[in-house]
Enzyme design. Structure first.
Site, PDB file in Angstrom:
ATOM      1  N   ALA A 120      43.858  75.143  24.372  1.00 39.30           N
ATOM      2  CA  ALA A 120      43.891  76.535  24.846  1.00 39.30           C
ATOM      3  C   ALA A 120      43.750  77.245  23.357  1.00 39.30           C
ATOM      4  O   ALA A 120      44.183  76.383  22.526  1.00 39.30           O
ATOM      5  CB  ALA A 120      45.439  76.552  25.324  1.00 39.30           C
ATOM      6  N   GLU A 147      36.131  75.886  33.332  1.00 39.00           N
ATOM      7  CA  GLU A 147      37.573  75.142  32.994  1.00 39.00           C
ATOM      8  C   GLU A 147      38.422  75.888  33.999  1.00 39.00           C
ATOM      9  O   GLU A 147      39.319  75.051  34.591  1.00 39.00           O
ATOM     10  CB  GLU A 147      37.806  75.717  31.545  1.00 39.00           C
ATOM     11  CG  GLU A 147      37.125  75.222  30.430  1.00 39.00           C
ATOM     12  CD  GLU A 147      37.386  75.597  29.039  1.00 39.00           C
ATOM     13  OE1 GLU A 147      37.244  75.030  28.317  1.00 39.00           O
ATOM     14  OE2 GLU A 147      38.057  76.785  28.827  1.00 39.00           O
ATOM     15  N   SER A 157      37.883  71.463  20.558  1.00 34.30           N
ATOM     16  CA  SER A 157      37.942  70.630  19.318  1.00 34.30           C
ATOM     17  C   SER A 157      39.120  69.505  19.644  1.00 34.30           C
ATOM     18  O   SER A 157      39.051  68.168  19.314  1.00 34.30           O
ATOM     19  CB  SER A 157      38.251  71.074  18.125  1.00 34.30           C
ATOM     20  OG  SER A 157      39.274  72.174  18.025  1.00 34.30           O
ATOM     21  N   THR A 190      37.163  71.560  27.086  1.00 39.20           N
ATOM     22  CA  THR A 190      35.923  71.759  26.238  1.00 39.20           C
ATOM     23  C   THR A 190      36.898  72.109  24.787  1.00 39.20           C
ATOM     24  O   THR A 190      37.850  72.861  24.978  1.00 39.20           O
ATOM     25  CB  THR A 190      35.149  72.929  26.464  1.00 39.20           C
ATOM     26  OG1 THR A 190      34.257  72.420  27.596  1.00 39.20           O
ATOM     27  CG2 THR A 190      34.047  73.142  25.559  1.00 39.20           C
ATOM     28  N   LYS A 198      42.264  81.067  27.076  1.00 39.31           N
ATOM     29  CA  LYS A 198      41.072  79.968  26.869  1.00 39.31           C
ATOM     30  C   LYS A 198      39.930  80.659  26.998  1.00 39.31           C
ATOM     31  O   LYS A 198      39.588  81.855  27.350  1.00 39.31           O
ATOM     32  CB  LYS A 198      41.408  79.110  27.950  1.00 39.31           C
ATOM     33  CG  LYS A 198      42.479  78.312  28.318  1.00 39.31           C
ATOM     34  CD  LYS A 198      42.644  77.197  29.114  1.00 39.31           C
ATOM     35  CE  LYS A 198      41.583  76.324  29.298  1.00 39.31           C
ATOM     36  NZ  LYS A 198      41.065  75.870  27.924  1.00 39.31           N
ATOM     37  N   GLY A 199      38.866  79.938  26.434  1.00 38.96           N
ATOM     38  CA  GLY A 199      37.632  80.766  26.424  1.00 38.96           C
ATOM     39  C   GLY A 199      36.811  80.775  25.195  1.00 38.96           C
ATOM     40  O   GLY A 199      35.800  81.449  25.119  1.00 38.96           O
TER      41      GLY A 199
END
Length: 215
Positions: free
Chosen positions: A81, A101, A28, A26, A92-93
Site C-alpha cells: 500500500a 489489485e 517494491s 504489485t 493504493k495505485g
C-alpha cells in the site's frame, strides 16, 4: 526501508498454506514477497497476478500464473500500500495497477497488506490518490473530481495502465470518510477504479521491522 519491506514480506509467507492459489499484488514490497514465495513455490498450486510486472517476476521463480476467471474465490491475497490508516483502509495505485489489485482483493477471502512503517498514517490523503480513467474522459473526470473534493487532479503523463487507461493523481486531500469518497468518485462517468481500498479494506496489515507487527 528496504529491510522493513523485506521483513514484512517474509512474515506474510506465514499465511500461505499448502495447495493455495495465492493472489499477488504489485510494487517494491510485493517483489520481496514474490521472491520469498519462490522458495516455497512447490507447495502452492499457483498465483493470480495483478500486473504484468508481477507476472514476469512470478514466472522467473517458476510459479504458474493463473487466470482469475478459472480459479474462483482465492483464499489469500498479499499486496502492499502507499498509505494505511488505523482502520486498515488503504491508498493504493502508485504503481498504476489499482484496478486489477482491487479485483483480486474483492475475489479473496483474506487480504494481507504488507508495508514499512512510513506507510502508516492517521488520516489518508498525504499520498496523492490514484484514479484510473478512460482516456477520453480524462478532462471531464478531472473537473468533476475538483468540484467534488477540492483536491487537485494531476494527469500522470506518459503512464498507461495494463488495461489501456490513464491515471489521475489527486493531491491535497484529507480523507476523513474513505468509504464515502470511494463511493462518490466511483459514480463519476469515465472513472474505472479509485485507489481507495475502504469498502474492502485489508483484513491484516503487517508492518515490517526487526519484529514485524501484525495489525
Amino acid at each position: 526501508m528496504s529491510e522493513a519491506k523485506r521483513l514484512a514480506a517474509e512474515k506474510a509467507i506465514d499465511y500461505v498454506e499448502d495447495g493455495m492459489i495465492v493472489g499477488v499484488g504489485t510494487g517494491s514490497t510485493v517483489a520481496y514477497f514474490i521472491d520469498a514465495l519462490g522458495r516455497i513455490g512447490h507447495r502452492i498450486k499457483g498465483a493470480v497476478s495483478s500486473s504484468e510486472q508481477s507476472t514476469a517476476r512470478l514466472r522467473q521463480h517458476g510459479i504458474e500464473v493463473l487466470d482469475l476467471n478459472h480459479t474462483g474465490t482465492l483464499s489469500l491475497y498479499v499486496d502492499g500500500a502507499d498509505e494505511c490508516d488505523p482502520n486498515r483502509c488503504l491508498i493504493k495505485g502508485g504503481g498504476a495497477a489499482l484496478t486489477r489489485e482491487k479485483i483480486i482483493a474483492e475475489a479473496s477471502e483474506r487480504f494481507i497488506c504488507i508495508v514499512d512503517p512510513s506507510k502508516q498514517v492517521p488520516v489518508l490523503g498525504n499520498f496523492p490518490l490514484p484514479v484510473e480513467v478512460i482516456p477520453m474522459a480524462r478532462s471531464l473526470v478531472a473537473r468533476q473530481i475538483l468540484a467534488l473534493t477540492g483536491g487537485q487532479p494531476v494527469w500522470r503523463d506518459g503512464v498507461v495502465t495494463d488495461n489501456g487507461n490513464v491515471v489521475l493523481d489527486v493531491h491535497n486531500l484529507h480523507i476523513t470518510d474513505p468509504v464515502a469518497l470511494e463511493r462518490n468518485l466511483n459514480q463519476i462517468p469515465g472513472v474505472v477504479c479509485v485507489g481507495l481500498f475502504a469498502r474492502r479494506p485489508a483484513d491484516v496489515v503487517i508492518v515490517g521491522g526487526e519484529t514485524p507487527r501484525v495489525l
